[in-house]
Design an enzyme around this catalytic site. Structure first.
Site, mmCIF file in Angstrom:
data_model
loop_
_atom_site.group_PDB
_atom_site.id
_atom_site.type_symbol
_atom_site.label_atom_id
_atom_site.label_comp_id
_atom_site.label_asym_id
_atom_site.label_seq_id
_atom_site.Cartn_x
_atom_site.Cartn_y
_atom_site.Cartn_z
ATOM 1 N N THR A 124 -29.260 77.915 -105.791
ATOM 2 C CA THR A 124 -29.118 78.813 -104.638
ATOM 3 C C THR A 124 -30.480 79.351 -104.205
ATOM 4 O O THR A 124 -31.393 79.485 -105.022
ATOM 5 C CB THR A 124 -28.192 79.997 -105.015
ATOM 6 O OG1 THR A 124 -28.307 81.017 -104.030
ATOM 7 C CG2 THR A 124 -28.557 80.611 -106.369
ATOM 8 N N ASP A 125 -30.567 79.709 -102.931
ATOM 9 C CA ASP A 125 -31.797 80.345 -102.430
ATOM 10 C C ASP A 125 -32.000 81.729 -103.061
ATOM 11 O O ASP A 125 -33.095 82.280 -103.011
ATOM 12 C CB ASP A 125 -31.771 80.464 -100.896
ATOM 13 C CG ASP A 125 -30.634 81.333 -100.369
ATOM 14 O OD1 ASP A 125 -29.703 81.649 -101.137
ATOM 15 O OD2 ASP A 125 -30.677 81.702 -99.171
ATOM 16 N N GLU A 126 -30.932 82.280 -103.672
ATOM 17 C CA GLU A 126 -31.048 83.645 -104.211
ATOM 18 C C GLU A 126 -32.010 83.733 -105.391
ATOM 19 O O GLU A 126 -32.439 84.820 -105.763
ATOM 20 C CB GLU A 126 -29.657 84.185 -104.573
ATOM 21 C CG GLU A 126 -28.747 84.187 -103.359
ATOM 22 C CD GLU A 126 -27.472 85.014 -103.509
ATOM 23 O OE1 GLU A 126 -27.437 85.958 -104.306
ATOM 24 O OE2 GLU A 126 -26.504 84.693 -102.795
ATOM 25 N N TYR A 149 -26.307 87.450 -111.208
ATOM 26 C CA TYR A 149 -25.954 86.122 -110.676
ATOM 27 C C TYR A 149 -27.211 85.293 -110.423
ATOM 28 O O TYR A 149 -27.382 84.198 -110.977
ATOM 29 C CB TYR A 149 -25.142 86.251 -109.378
ATOM 30 C CG TYR A 149 -25.093 84.966 -108.575
ATOM 31 C CD1 TYR A 149 -24.456 83.839 -109.070
ATOM 32 C CD2 TYR A 149 -25.721 84.870 -107.322
ATOM 33 C CE1 TYR A 149 -24.431 82.643 -108.353
ATOM 34 C CE2 TYR A 149 -25.700 83.688 -106.598
ATOM 35 C CZ TYR A 149 -25.054 82.574 -107.114
ATOM 36 O OH TYR A 149 -25.047 81.398 -106.406
ATOM 37 N N LYS A 153 -28.783 81.874 -112.343
ATOM 38 C CA LYS A 153 -29.021 80.603 -111.658
ATOM 39 C C LYS A 153 -30.486 80.172 -111.824
ATOM 40 O O LYS A 153 -30.776 78.990 -112.001
ATOM 41 C CB LYS A 153 -28.677 80.716 -110.164
ATOM 42 C CG LYS A 153 -27.214 80.949 -109.847
ATOM 43 C CD LYS A 153 -26.289 79.810 -110.227
ATOM 44 C CE LYS A 153 -26.475 78.584 -109.376
ATOM 45 N NZ LYS A 153 -25.468 77.523 -109.729
HETATM 46 P P1 NAD Z 1 -16.813 79.183 -106.415
HETATM 47 O O1 NAD Z 1 -16.864 80.454 -107.190
HETATM 48 O O2 NAD Z 1 -15.945 79.093 -105.215
HETATM 49 O O3 NAD Z 1 -16.355 77.994 -107.392
HETATM 50 C C1 NAD Z 1 -16.818 77.880 -108.709
HETATM 51 C C2 NAD Z 1 -15.932 76.844 -109.419
HETATM 52 O O4 NAD Z 1 -16.428 76.688 -110.759
HETATM 53 C C3 NAD Z 1 -14.467 77.283 -109.553
HETATM 54 O O5 NAD Z 1 -13.616 76.209 -109.254
HETATM 55 C C4 NAD Z 1 -14.342 77.688 -111.000
HETATM 56 O O6 NAD Z 1 -13.032 77.505 -111.542
HETATM 57 C C5 NAD Z 1 -15.346 76.741 -111.667
HETATM 58 N N1 NAD Z 1 -15.845 77.291 -112.933
HETATM 59 C C6 NAD Z 1 -16.335 78.528 -113.153
HETATM 60 N N2 NAD Z 1 -16.669 78.668 -114.457
HETATM 61 C C7 NAD Z 1 -16.411 77.462 -115.043
HETATM 62 C C8 NAD Z 1 -16.562 76.981 -116.356
HETATM 63 N N3 NAD Z 1 -17.045 77.752 -117.342
HETATM 64 N N4 NAD Z 1 -16.208 75.703 -116.620
HETATM 65 C C9 NAD Z 1 -15.711 74.901 -115.640
HETATM 66 N N5 NAD Z 1 -15.534 75.322 -114.373
HETATM 67 C C10 NAD Z 1 -15.891 76.589 -114.075
HETATM 68 O O7 NAD Z 1 -18.304 78.856 -106.074
HETATM 69 P P2 NAD Z 1 -18.932 78.105 -104.797
HETATM 70 O O8 NAD Z 1 -19.181 79.102 -103.736
HETATM 71 O O9 NAD Z 1 -18.165 76.890 -104.503
HETATM 72 O O10 NAD Z 1 -20.354 77.710 -105.381
HETATM 73 C C11 NAD Z 1 -20.542 76.474 -106.074
HETATM 74 C C12 NAD Z 1 -21.980 76.381 -106.533
HETATM 75 O O11 NAD Z 1 -22.836 76.470 -105.403
HETATM 76 C C13 NAD Z 1 -22.402 77.504 -107.475
HETATM 77 O O12 NAD Z 1 -23.203 76.949 -108.472
HETATM 78 C C14 NAD Z 1 -23.199 78.442 -106.605
HETATM 79 O O13 NAD Z 1 -24.198 79.091 -107.368
HETATM 80 C C15 NAD Z 1 -23.806 77.482 -105.603
HETATM 81 N N6 NAD Z 1 -24.099 78.044 -104.272
HETATM 82 C C16 NAD Z 1 -23.128 78.694 -103.556
HETATM 83 C C17 NAD Z 1 -23.418 79.171 -102.287
HETATM 84 C C18 NAD Z 1 -22.369 79.863 -101.447
HETATM 85 O O14 NAD Z 1 -22.691 80.352 -100.367
HETATM 86 N N7 NAD Z 1 -21.105 79.889 -101.854
HETATM 87 C C19 NAD Z 1 -24.699 78.995 -101.756
HETATM 88 C C20 NAD Z 1 -25.663 78.324 -102.506
HETATM 89 C C21 NAD Z 1 -25.340 77.853 -103.763
HETATM 90 P P1 TYD Z 2 -21.737 87.577 -100.009
HETATM 91 O O1 TYD Z 2 -20.756 86.795 -99.207
HETATM 92 O O2 TYD Z 2 -21.262 88.281 -101.238
HETATM 93 O O3 TYD Z 2 -22.948 86.592 -100.325
HETATM 94 P P2 TYD Z 2 -24.396 86.920 -101.015
HETATM 95 O O4 TYD Z 2 -24.440 88.309 -101.467
HETATM 96 O O5 TYD Z 2 -24.405 85.966 -102.148
HETATM 97 O O6 TYD Z 2 -25.382 86.623 -99.954
HETATM 98 O O7 TYD Z 2 -22.380 88.679 -99.067
HETATM 99 C C1 TYD Z 2 -23.070 88.326 -97.882
HETATM 100 C C2 TYD Z 2 -23.650 89.601 -97.294
HETATM 101 O O8 TYD Z 2 -22.573 90.441 -96.870
HETATM 102 C C3 TYD Z 2 -24.437 90.426 -98.287
HETATM 103 O O9 TYD Z 2 -25.557 91.018 -97.606
HETATM 104 C C4 TYD Z 2 -23.490 91.510 -98.723
HETATM 105 C C5 TYD Z 2 -22.630 91.730 -97.505
HETATM 106 N N1 TYD Z 2 -21.227 92.141 -97.774
HETATM 107 C C6 TYD Z 2 -20.702 93.293 -97.160
HETATM 108 O O10 TYD Z 2 -21.380 93.990 -96.379
HETATM 109 N N2 TYD Z 2 -19.412 93.650 -97.431
HETATM 110 C C7 TYD Z 2 -18.628 92.926 -98.277
HETATM 111 O O11 TYD Z 2 -17.447 93.320 -98.512
HETATM 112 C C8 TYD Z 2 -19.165 91.743 -98.878
HETATM 113 C C9 TYD Z 2 -18.341 90.909 -99.819
HETATM 114 C C10 TYD Z 2 -20.472 91.378 -98.596
#
Ligand code: NAD
Ligand code: TYD
Length: 335
Positions: A124-126, A149, A153
């Site tokens: 992630t970019d985070e 988190y 990562k």
């Molecule tokens: P999500 O939380 O929707 O899904 C995570 C999945 O992993 C779930 O299906 C969960 O059951 C499974 N999981 C969790 N712990 C596990 C374990 N111990 N063993 C096996 N499976 C397990 O997450 P997402 O938003 O789909 O993100 C997927 C990946 O992408 C993550 O690694 C996250 O860091 C990365 N990512 C997400 C975003 C975003 O905006 N959502 C952006 C950049 C990177």
């Molecule tokens: P989020 O979807 O949790 O992603 P991330 O924190 O990983 O970027 O949140 C996106 C942005 O929205 C973040 O600045 C936090 C804000 N946010 C709210 O203001 N209210 C909310 O209820 C949530 C879940 C997020």
């Protein structure tokens, strides 16, 4: 055709990736997922009988569960499995280190043992921390994570690179900005606000609502991951972004307009601890080296996303009837 082990394939991005692969490629897929609160096997209902798809329930932190993979024949790994929500990492950090760090290392050990040809770590970019009003994250930006988190990562990324150097495991790391689209769990900003607005509940905006995220439509991310898996240079990191910076309040207001709900639903609440102010991505490298671009403009992506949630109220209702209620109370009551 090769088989890809997709971990965390029942989550948001993982399930979109699996749908994308089955529709657009010939790969065989093994989805290994422990089905935490965020994993929803219903996301894959329409492909569960697909001849090129197989689901194995298992936890990447459990050696016993990982043994279920010892007889499976796969040559590629894409690791999505993670605890992914910043707010939960503030409430309960331990599981983030277990899954994101220890779990990733377990998978790396397995990958070395199997002699796989590419391990793609979905990061992630985070990991880069927070930006001021100017500038962009490049792959060379130093790590400066601020939440349990993002720090878990970042730790995983370091271990992935160490396995590349020490054990010559072929790896890539992708670092993408905030995704949105179908199947996203309603703890994240966009689906949470859609869900609340549909139920005429308050929309909780953290702090002044001016934190900035760079939003990317999930399918564009999936295309980028596939490209990196197939063509990424061994040992390289690739940033992916949506070219679409928005303040949170802009997103919330836009959703209210699309859903035709009043702005009086907006409620400013206490800010998140160590809330990163701005994320913005420089994706020149993947653009130049692999020809990737985010293709979906923000308006189109948002309209597709809102429509998907409107057409899948049942999916949302199933989620919000369970553990979600307790989480919501804990996170938002008296905030
Ligand atoms: P999500 O939380 O929707 O899904 C995570 C999945 O992993 C779930 O299906 C969960 O059951 C499974 N999981 C969790 N712990 C596990 C374990 N111990 N063993 C096996 N499976 C397990 O997450 P997402 O938003 O789909 O993100 C997927 C990946 O992408 C993550 O690694 C996250 O860091 C990365 N990512 C997400 C975003 C975003 O905006 N959502 C952006 C950049 C990177
Ligand atoms: P989020 O979807 O949790 O992603 P991330 O924190 O990983 O970027 O949140 C996106 C942005 O929205 C973040 O600045 C936090 C804000 N946010 C709210 O203001 N209210 C909310 O209820 C949530 C879940 C997020």
């Amino acid at each position: 055709m090769q088989t890809i082990l997709v971990t965390g394939g029942a989550g948001f991005i993982g399930s979109n990736f699996i749908h994308y692969l089955l529709e657009n490629t010939e790969y065989n897929i093994i989805n290994f997922d422990s089905l935490t609160y965020a994993g929803n096997i219903r996301n894959l209902d329409s492909v569960k009988e697909h001849p090129r798809y197989k689901f194995i329930k298992g936890d990447i932190t459990s050696q016993k569960d990982l043994l279920k993979l010892s007889d499976e024949d796969f040559s590629l790994v894409v690791n999505f499995a993670a605890e992914s929500h910043v707010d939960r990492s503030i409430l309960a950090p331990n599981q983030f280190v277990m899954t994101n760090v220890v779990g990733t290392q377990n998978l790396l050990n397995l990958a070395v043992k199997k002699g796989i040809s590419k391990f793609v770590q979905i990061s992630t970019d985070e990991v880069y921390g927070s930006l001021g009003p100017d500038g962009y994250f490049t792959e060379k930006t130093p790590f400066d994570p601020t939440s349990p988190y993002s720090s878990s990562k970042a730790a995983a990324d370091l271990i992935v690179m160490a396995y590349n150097k020490t054990f010559e495991l072929p790896v890539n790391i992708t670092r993408c900005s905030n995704n949105y689209g179908p199947y996203q769990f309603p703890e994240k900003l966009i689906p949470l606000m859609i869900n609340n607005a549909l139920s005429n509940k308050e929309l909780p905006v953290y702090g002044d609502g001016k934190n900035v995220r760079d939003w990317i439509y999930v399918e564009d991310h999936c295309k980028g991951i596939l490209l990196v898996m197939e063509k990424g240079e061994n040992g390289q990191v690739y940033n992916l972004g949506g070219n679409s910076e928005k303040q949170n309040i802009e997103i919330v207001e836009l959703l209210l307009e699309i859903l035709n709900k009043p702005h009086s639903l907006i409620k400013y609440v206490t800010d998140r601890k160590a809330h990163d102010r701005r994320y913005a991505i420089d994706f020149t490298k993947i653009n130049k080296d692999l020809g990737w671009n985010p293709e979906t403009d923000f308006k189109t992506g948002m309209s597709k996303t809102v429509n998907w949630y409107l057409e899948n109220r049942n999916w949302l209702d199933n989620i919000i009837s369970g553990e979600y209620q307790q989480y919501y109370e804990l996170m938002y009551k008296n905030r």
